[in-house]
Motif scaffolding. Structure first.
Motif, PDB file in Angstrom:
ATOM      1  N   ILE A 116       2.087  25.106  -2.008  1.00  0.00           N
ATOM      2  CA  ILE A 116       3.366  24.636  -1.472  1.00  0.00           C
ATOM      3  C   ILE A 116       3.213  23.169  -1.054  1.00  0.00           C
ATOM      4  N   PRO A 117       3.542  22.249  -1.957  1.00  0.00           N
ATOM      5  CA  PRO A 117       3.575  20.844  -1.538  1.00  0.00           C
ATOM      6  C   PRO A 117       4.862  20.539  -0.778  1.00  0.00           C
ATOM      7  N   PHE A 118       4.742  19.671   0.233  1.00  0.00           N
ATOM      8  CA  PHE A 118       5.892  19.226   1.024  1.00  0.00           C
ATOM      9  C   PHE A 118       5.968  17.714   0.866  1.00  0.00           C
ATOM     10  N   PHE A 119       6.972  17.263   0.121  1.00  0.00           N
ATOM     11  CA  PHE A 119       7.094  15.844  -0.222  1.00  0.00           C
ATOM     12  C   PHE A 119       7.953  15.121   0.815  1.00  0.00           C
ATOM     13  N   VAL A 120       7.403  14.061   1.374  1.00  0.00           N
ATOM     14  CA  VAL A 120       8.090  13.318   2.440  1.00  0.00           C
ATOM     15  C   VAL A 120       8.462  11.932   1.938  1.00  0.00           C
ATOM     16  N   GLU A 121       9.767  11.657   1.945  1.00  0.00           N
ATOM     17  CA  GLU A 121      10.268  10.346   1.558  1.00  0.00           C
ATOM     18  C   GLU A 121      11.195   9.824   2.650  1.00  0.00           C
ATOM     19  N   PRO A 122      11.369   8.519   2.747  1.00  0.00           N
ATOM     20  CA  PRO A 122      12.282   7.986   3.769  1.00  0.00           C
ATOM     21  C   PRO A 122      13.737   8.249   3.405  1.00  0.00           C
ATOM     22  N   ASN A 123      14.647   7.702   4.180  1.00  0.00           N
ATOM     23  CA  ASN A 123      16.082   7.842   3.963  1.00  0.00           C
ATOM     24  C   ASN A 123      16.497   7.273   2.598  1.00  0.00           C
ATOM     25  N   HIS A 124      17.601   7.812   2.046  1.00  0.00           N
ATOM     26  CA  HIS A 124      18.120   7.316   0.762  1.00  0.00           C
ATOM     27  C   HIS A 124      18.240   5.792   0.726  1.00  0.00           C
ATOM     28  N   GLU A 125      18.740   5.227   1.822  1.00  0.00           N
ATOM     29  CA  GLU A 125      19.073   3.795   1.844  1.00  0.00           C
ATOM     30  C   GLU A 125      17.879   2.906   2.183  1.00  0.00           C
ATOM     31  N   CYS A 126      16.748   3.494   2.494  1.00  0.00           N
ATOM     32  CA  CYS A 126      15.583   2.702   2.906  1.00  0.00           C
ATOM     33  C   CYS A 126      15.139   1.762   1.784  1.00  0.00           C
ATOM     34  N   LEU A 127      14.991   0.500   2.117  1.00  0.00           N
ATOM     35  CA  LEU A 127      14.474  -0.480   1.174  1.00  0.00           C
ATOM     36  C   LEU A 127      12.955  -0.523   1.323  1.00  0.00           C
ATOM     37  N   VAL A 128      12.278  -0.081   0.286  1.00  0.00           N
ATOM     38  CA  VAL A 128      10.810  -0.027   0.317  1.00  0.00           C
ATOM     39  C   VAL A 128      10.281  -1.389  -0.134  1.00  0.00           C
ATOM     40  N   GLU A 129       9.761  -2.135   0.820  1.00  0.00           N
ATOM     41  CA  GLU A 129       9.221  -3.468   0.530  1.00  0.00           C
ATOM     42  C   GLU A 129       7.986  -3.694   1.391  1.00  0.00           C
ATOM     43  N   CYS A 130       7.211  -4.681   1.050  1.00  0.00           N
ATOM     44  CA  CYS A 130       5.937  -4.931   1.718  1.00  0.00           C
ATOM     45  C   CYS A 130       6.106  -5.027   3.240  1.00  0.00           C
ATOM     46  N   LEU A 131       5.271  -4.278   3.957  1.00  0.00           N
ATOM     47  CA  LEU A 131       5.309  -4.283   5.415  1.00  0.00           C
ATOM     48  C   LEU A 131       4.825  -5.630   5.965  1.00  0.00           C
ATOM     49  N   PRO A 132       5.317  -6.027   7.128  1.00  0.00           N
ATOM     50  CA  PRO A 132       4.934  -7.341   7.674  1.00  0.00           C
ATOM     51  C   PRO A 132       3.435  -7.481   7.936  1.00  0.00           C
ATOM     52  N   THR A 133       2.763  -6.375   8.220  1.00  0.00           N
ATOM     53  CA  THR A 133       1.330  -6.443   8.518  1.00  0.00           C
ATOM     54  C   THR A 133       0.461  -6.422   7.265  1.00  0.00           C
ATOM     55  N   CYS A 134       1.093  -6.327   6.088  1.00  0.00           N
ATOM     56  CA  CYS A 134       0.324  -6.188   4.843  1.00  0.00           C
ATOM     57  C   CYS A 134       0.474  -7.389   3.913  1.00  0.00           C
ATOM     58  N   LYS A 135       1.052  -8.460   4.423  1.00  0.00           N
ATOM     59  CA  LYS A 135       1.190  -9.657   3.584  1.00  0.00           C
ATOM     60  C   LYS A 135       0.784 -10.897   4.370  1.00  0.00           C
ATOM     61  N   SER A 136       0.352 -11.900   3.644  1.00  0.00           N
ATOM     62  CA  SER A 136      -0.077 -13.163   4.241  1.00  0.00           C
ATOM     63  C   SER A 136      -0.012 -14.225   3.147  1.00  0.00           C
ATOM     64  N   GLU A 137      -0.477 -15.416   3.469  1.00  0.00           N
ATOM     65  CA  GLU A 137      -0.499 -16.471   2.439  1.00  0.00           C
ATOM     66  C   GLU A 137      -1.382 -16.078   1.271  1.00  0.00           C
ATOM     67  N   ASN A 138      -2.459 -15.365   1.588  1.00  0.00           N
ATOM     68  CA  ASN A 138      -3.386 -14.954   0.528  1.00  0.00           C
ATOM     69  C   ASN A 138      -3.008 -13.622  -0.116  1.00  0.00           C
ATOM     70  N   ASP A 139      -2.209 -12.821   0.589  1.00  0.00           N
ATOM     71  CA  ASP A 139      -1.790 -11.521   0.070  1.00  0.00           C
ATOM     72  C   ASP A 139      -0.264 -11.474  -0.018  1.00  0.00           C
ATOM     73  N   VAL A 140       0.260 -12.064  -1.080  1.00  0.00           N
ATOM     74  CA  VAL A 140       1.709 -12.059  -1.275  1.00  0.00           C
ATOM     75  C   VAL A 140       2.129 -10.680  -1.787  1.00  0.00           C
ATOM     76  N   PRO A 141       3.378 -10.281  -1.560  1.00  0.00           N
ATOM     77  CA  PRO A 141       3.830  -8.956  -2.010  1.00  0.00           C
ATOM     78  C   PRO A 141       3.626  -8.744  -3.515  1.00  0.00           C
ATOM     79  N   LYS A 142       3.011  -7.606  -3.860  1.00  0.00           N
ATOM     80  CA  LYS A 142       2.706  -7.295  -5.266  1.00  0.00           C
ATOM     81  C   LYS A 142       3.846  -6.556  -5.961  1.00  0.00           C
TER      82      LYS A 142
END
Length: 336
Positions: free
Chosen positions: A282-308
């Motif tokens: 029994i897998p239980f799949f968890v996703e955010p709200n329909h309207e959620c914009l999935v984009e790079c989190l603020p703590t996961c990007k920098s000058e050297n790590d631009v959004p992929k």
């Protein structure tokens, strides 16, 4: 674990994966977060124990699942998967690895999502709506059991979500907002596997894939079958079995969390091989709200790590992935 699984583990030719274990009842929050972060960076798979769901209740959920799949096919087809991806999915309905699979997955399933009545303003959204339910005269207490399990699994998911937020250097409640897990898309799927897989002939219980959403909580009956590939780019790919731990969830991250984390956290390829023994999970799949914009989190990007990854709306991504992997419903209308 079942005796069958123990015997398989003794097979020296079988590669078995070692995963971190996260204790939700632990008082050492720092240790839990560090262990979880390491698992997410390594392979995106880990165990979760002491989650608060009683073993007796889990056994009842599995027993009810078995009762459904034991019904005649004509009875199961009365609750065939609808356009909102709720209900019964027959054997071969889903093909997750078309490059390597000759036919679809050798499994049957049953999707159950968050119940939304017709007068709800969110009713028209693609992953909300009423669930089709088997006749209560045929399966008494079945619906009540499944709805209770859905609520319990969602509670555990939110507990794990708070640890994930801390592992990403975010506020613990970051994912609790309405556009994230406050009003999520959360879908459980009862699964029943049969038959013997033969990768050399393109026959799989479940083809290789990564999950689409944020994370998946997997409960199993202890029968071996799940494999993971920590490096999907390796040639040849190395597959390792993930043994079940009694009372523990096997949790894995999905594509959306990999996108959120800018690729630092892993959404890992996994598949299921059948060994001739019946297997229920029994897998239980968890996703955010329909309207959620999935984009790079603020703590996961920098000058050297631009959004992929480009930003994408949750419902858009899920709709695309479901369409790619499931048979057109019209084929069943032709058969009936």
């Amino acid at each position: 674990m079942e005796n069958h699984t123990k015997a398989e583990l003794k097979d020296s030719t079988m590669q078995v994966s070692s995963l971190n274990c996260i204790d939700l009842a632990s008082d050492d929050l720092h240790r839990s977060v560090v262990s979880l972060k390491q698992a997410c960076l390594d392979c995106g798979f880990f165990y979760v124990i002491n989650h608060g769901i009683k073993e007796e209740f889990m056994e009842d959920v599995f027993e009810q699942s078995k009762k459904f799949f034991a019904l005649p096919l004509e009875e199961k087809m009365k609750v065939l998967r609808n356009e909102k991806h709720r209900g019964y999915t027959p054997v071969l309905d889903e093909i997750l690895d078309p490059e390597n699979q000759v036919h679809g997955d050798h499994k049957e399933g049953y999707y159950i999502g968050i119940e939304v009545p017709k007068d709800d303003p969110d009713y028209d959204k693609p992953f909300y709506g009423p669930n089709p339910w088997p006749d209560s005269d045929v399966l008494p207490q079945w619906r009540e059991t499944m709805e209770k399990y859905h609520q319990e699994a969602l509670r555990v998911s939110k507990d794990i979500g708070r640890l994930l937020a801390l592992a990403l250097d975010l506020d613990a409640n970051y994912f609790d907002t309405p556009e994230m897990l406050g009003k999520p898309i959360a879908t459980m799927r009862l699964l029943h596997y049969q038959g013997v897989s033969d990768p050399s002939k393109g026959i799989y219980a479940c083809g290789a894939h990564s999950d689409y959403g944020m994370m998946t909580l997997l409960a199993t009956d202890g029968v071996m079958g799940l494999q993971i590939c920590k490096d999907k780019n390796a040639k040849p790919q190395k597959w390792e079995y993930v043994p079940a731990i009694k009372g523990a969830y096997i949790v894995n991250l999905g594509d959306m969390l990999e996108r959120w984390s800018n690729g630092f956290f892993k959404s890992t390829l996994h598949r299921v091989l059948g060994n001739g023994q019946e297997r229920y999970s029994i897998p239980f799949f968890v996703e955010p709200n329909h309207e959620c914009l999935v984009e790079c989190l603020p703590t996961c990007k920098s000058e050297n790590d631009v959004p992929k990854y480009p930003a994408i709306k949750c419902s858009t991504y899920l709709t695309q992935r479901y369409k790619e992997t499931h048979a057109e419903l019209s084929i069943y209308n032709q058969e009936i």
